[in-house]
Design an enzyme around this catalytic site. Sequence first.
Site, PDB file in Angstrom:
ATOM      1  N   HIS A  30       0.822  -1.216   0.000  1.00 42.18           N
ATOM      2  CA  HIS A  30       0.000   0.000   0.000  1.00 42.18           C
ATOM      3  C   HIS A  30       0.851   1.258   0.000  1.00 42.18           C
ATOM      4  O   HIS A  30       1.969   1.263   0.514  1.00 42.18           O
ATOM      5  CB  HIS A  30      -0.996   0.014   1.166  1.00 42.18           C
ATOM      6  CG  HIS A  30      -0.372  -0.037   2.538  1.00 42.18           C
ATOM      7  ND1 HIS A  30      -0.041   1.077   3.259  1.00 42.18           N
ATOM      8  CD2 HIS A  30      -0.021  -1.094   3.314  1.00 42.18           C
ATOM      9  CE1 HIS A  30       0.476   0.722   4.428  1.00 42.18           C
ATOM     10  NE2 HIS A  30       0.504  -0.593   4.485  1.00 42.18           N
TER      11      HIS A  30
ATOM     12  N   ASP B 190      -0.092   4.353   1.212  1.00 42.81           N
ATOM     13  CA  ASP B 190      -0.330   5.305   2.308  1.00 42.81           C
ATOM     14  C   ASP B 190       0.476   4.955   3.557  1.00 42.81           C
ATOM     15  O   ASP B 190       0.995   3.844   3.686  1.00 42.81           O
ATOM     16  CB  ASP B 190      -1.826   5.337   2.659  1.00 42.81           C
ATOM     17  CG  ASP B 190      -2.359   3.942   3.020  1.00 42.81           C
ATOM     18  OD1 ASP B 190      -2.130   3.008   2.242  1.00 42.81           O
ATOM     19  OD2 ASP B 190      -2.972   3.790   4.094  1.00 42.81           O
TER      20      ASP B 190
ATOM     21  N   ASP C 202       6.536   0.123   7.008  1.00 41.81           N
ATOM     22  CA  ASP C 202       5.111  -0.178   6.737  1.00 41.81           C
ATOM     23  C   ASP C 202       4.597   0.752   5.660  1.00 41.81           C
ATOM     24  O   ASP C 202       4.059   1.807   5.963  1.00 41.81           O
ATOM     25  CB  ASP C 202       4.317  -0.042   8.033  1.00 41.81           C
ATOM     26  CG  ASP C 202       2.853  -0.379   7.852  1.00 41.81           C
ATOM     27  OD1 ASP C 202       2.481  -0.871   6.769  1.00 41.81           O
ATOM     28  OD2 ASP C 202       2.076  -0.131   8.776  1.00 41.81           O
TER      29      ASP C 202
ATOM     30  N   GLU D  57      -4.870   1.635   3.003  1.00 40.83           N
ATOM     31  CA  GLU D  57      -4.839   0.414   3.821  1.00 40.83           C
ATOM     32  C   GLU D  57      -4.967   0.740   5.296  1.00 40.83           C
ATOM     33  O   GLU D  57      -5.636   0.034   6.048  1.00 40.83           O
ATOM     34  CB  GLU D  57      -3.518  -0.331   3.566  1.00 40.83           C
ATOM     35  CG  GLU D  57      -3.458  -1.739   4.152  1.00 40.83           C
ATOM     36  CD  GLU D  57      -2.886  -1.803   5.564  1.00 40.83           C
ATOM     37  OE1 GLU D  57      -2.978  -2.872   6.183  1.00 40.83           O
ATOM     38  OE2 GLU D  57      -2.359  -0.791   6.072  1.00 40.83           O
ATOM     39  N   GLU D  58      -4.341   1.824   5.708  1.00 44.78           N
ATOM     40  CA  GLU D  58      -4.312   2.164   7.135  1.00 44.78           C
ATOM     41  C   GLU D  58      -5.681   2.578   7.665  1.00 44.78           C
ATOM     42  O   GLU D  58      -5.876   2.670   8.867  1.00 44.78           O
ATOM     43  CB  GLU D  58      -3.271   3.267   7.413  1.00 44.78           C
ATOM     44  CG  GLU D  58      -1.837   2.888   7.018  1.00 44.78           C
ATOM     45  CD  GLU D  58      -1.227   1.794   7.898  1.00 44.78           C
ATOM     46  OE1 GLU D  58      -1.892   1.335   8.838  1.00 44.78           O
ATOM     47  OE2 GLU D  58      -0.077   1.400   7.613  1.00 44.78           O
TER      48      GLU D  58
ATOM     49  N   ASP E  43       1.193 -10.136  -0.059  1.00 43.53           N
ATOM     50  CA  ASP E  43       1.097  -8.784   0.503  1.00 43.53           C
ATOM     51  C   ASP E  43       2.126  -8.654   1.631  1.00 43.53           C
ATOM     52  O   ASP E  43       2.823  -9.608   1.962  1.00 43.53           O
ATOM     53  CB  ASP E  43      -0.328  -8.555   1.036  1.00 43.53           C
ATOM     54  CG  ASP E  43      -0.648  -7.079   1.260  1.00 43.53           C
ATOM     55  OD1 ASP E  43       0.203  -6.211   0.939  1.00 43.53           O
ATOM     56  OD2 ASP E  43      -1.754  -6.784   1.750  1.00 43.53           O
TER      57      ASP E  43
ATOM     58  N   HIS F 182       4.398   2.482  12.805  1.00 41.41           N
ATOM     59  CA  HIS F 182       3.278   3.246  13.387  1.00 41.41           C
ATOM     60  C   HIS F 182       3.684   4.162  14.541  1.00 41.41           C
ATOM     61  O   HIS F 182       2.815   4.686  15.228  1.00 41.41           O
ATOM     62  CB  HIS F 182       2.143   2.319  13.861  1.00 41.41           C
ATOM     63  CG  HIS F 182       1.342   1.739  12.732  1.00 41.41           C
ATOM     64  ND1 HIS F 182      -0.002   1.519  12.810  1.00 41.41           N
ATOM     65  CD2 HIS F 182       1.700   1.339  11.495  1.00 41.41           C
ATOM     66  CE1 HIS F 182      -0.444   0.996  11.668  1.00 41.41           C
ATOM     67  NE2 HIS F 182       0.590   0.881  10.864  1.00 41.41           N
TER      68      HIS F 182
HETATM   69 ZN   LIG Z   1       1.015  -1.723   6.113  1.00 37.75          ZN
END
Ligand SMILES: [Zn+2]
Length: 419
Positions: free
Chosen positions: A25, A27, A58, A93-94, A122, A398
């Site tokens: 992803h 984002d 991520d 995705e987030e 993925d 994150h």
């Molecule tokens: Zn991710």
Amino acid sequence: VNRFGLVYTIQGSVNSLRPIVFTAHQDVVPVQADGTWKYPPFKPYYDGHFLWGRGAVDCKNNLIGILSAVEALLSQEQWKPKRTVIVAFGFDEEVGGANGAAHIAAELEKTWGSDGIEWILDEGGMGLVIQGDAIYALPAVHEKSYLDVYIDLEIEGGHSSRPPSHSGVGIVSEMAVALEAHPYRPLLVGGSPYYKHLVCQATYSPDTDPWLKDALKENKLEYISERMSAQDRDIRFRIQTSQAIDIIQGGGKINALPEAVTLGINYRIAPQDSMEAVKENVAKYVKPIAEKYGLTVVSFDGTVLNHSESVQETETYRGTIHLRQGESTPRTPISPTANNVWNEFAATVRHVFSDYANTVVPVGDIMTGNTDTRHYWSLTENIYRWSPARIGTRLNAHTVDERLDMSAHIDGLRLYYGK
Ligand SMILES: [Zn+2]
């Protein structure tokens, strides 16, 4: 696709072969306070070992890794894939993937049909774990289910100079304390992907703890659960439902009692628990506190669990608690690990990482988070979520100082390139 979704198709020469899909992803999660970062989060910095920046782990490493591998292959004239290769990147995705992956899935289904994809790879999984002579490759073949719960309290306000003993914030906090005092129990479920992972480990790693080997042989699952979950949180939350109180909102003015307070709780549900059971559990701990203050409780489905008459304290609290379900994702199907597709994928993994250890053991695992693949179930049953990185190479996803050991990026590249 839907403006920001990216899908590239590299046509294979054999039409009868179902395509494979590589996905990641675009984002990232927001940065809360960039002053606390060692290097500015949106100015990536490479210190010769780690690449620092939001998204490094991520999962822009997967995204760039896939693109780099595809570019390198396309630049070789002799590279003519038999099987069609599709590269697909969502962009939300987030926040659940409703605008990105969901639209990409619909588009792919339109072109290739339901079940028209061979396998999907993925981000995610439990990485590469070296133990003695063996290296375990742990793609996730299963995700825990996901549930957000909100407790909304509406309560009579008033002037702060003559408050009741508990304000709305105090009452809701009591609920937070009650929930945290009752965490879920860890339980290793026999036959589950993580159980199979442990059995593999006991088989291939002679240095596996003897107690674990014995306990597996004797099928002492509760005993294993307790000992394993005490080791670290990565292990614990593969076998335990997590409960994180992430949001508390309420009060707007320092001299006025809050009239609305919200508590937000995030659950990742382990196989032995269900979404219904988690919601019942929230109600179970909220209800007695509401009763104590004479508050009405309206449950998730609109049922009134408690009426505001039953006040037991001398003070009256007039208010209502609404239990509300937010985002949720049901438990994912378990991707098969005993079919030809898995065998082929596992063979590739063994080949790619064969220089790391004498034995490479690919084994499906469970992951605690969810990925964009939640939208891809109809495309194939063979969904693997895996960022092949060794322990300690992907740090602080994150949060502040997110950084990626460049060797993990290379491991990803090797997998995508197939060598
Ligand atoms: Zn991710």
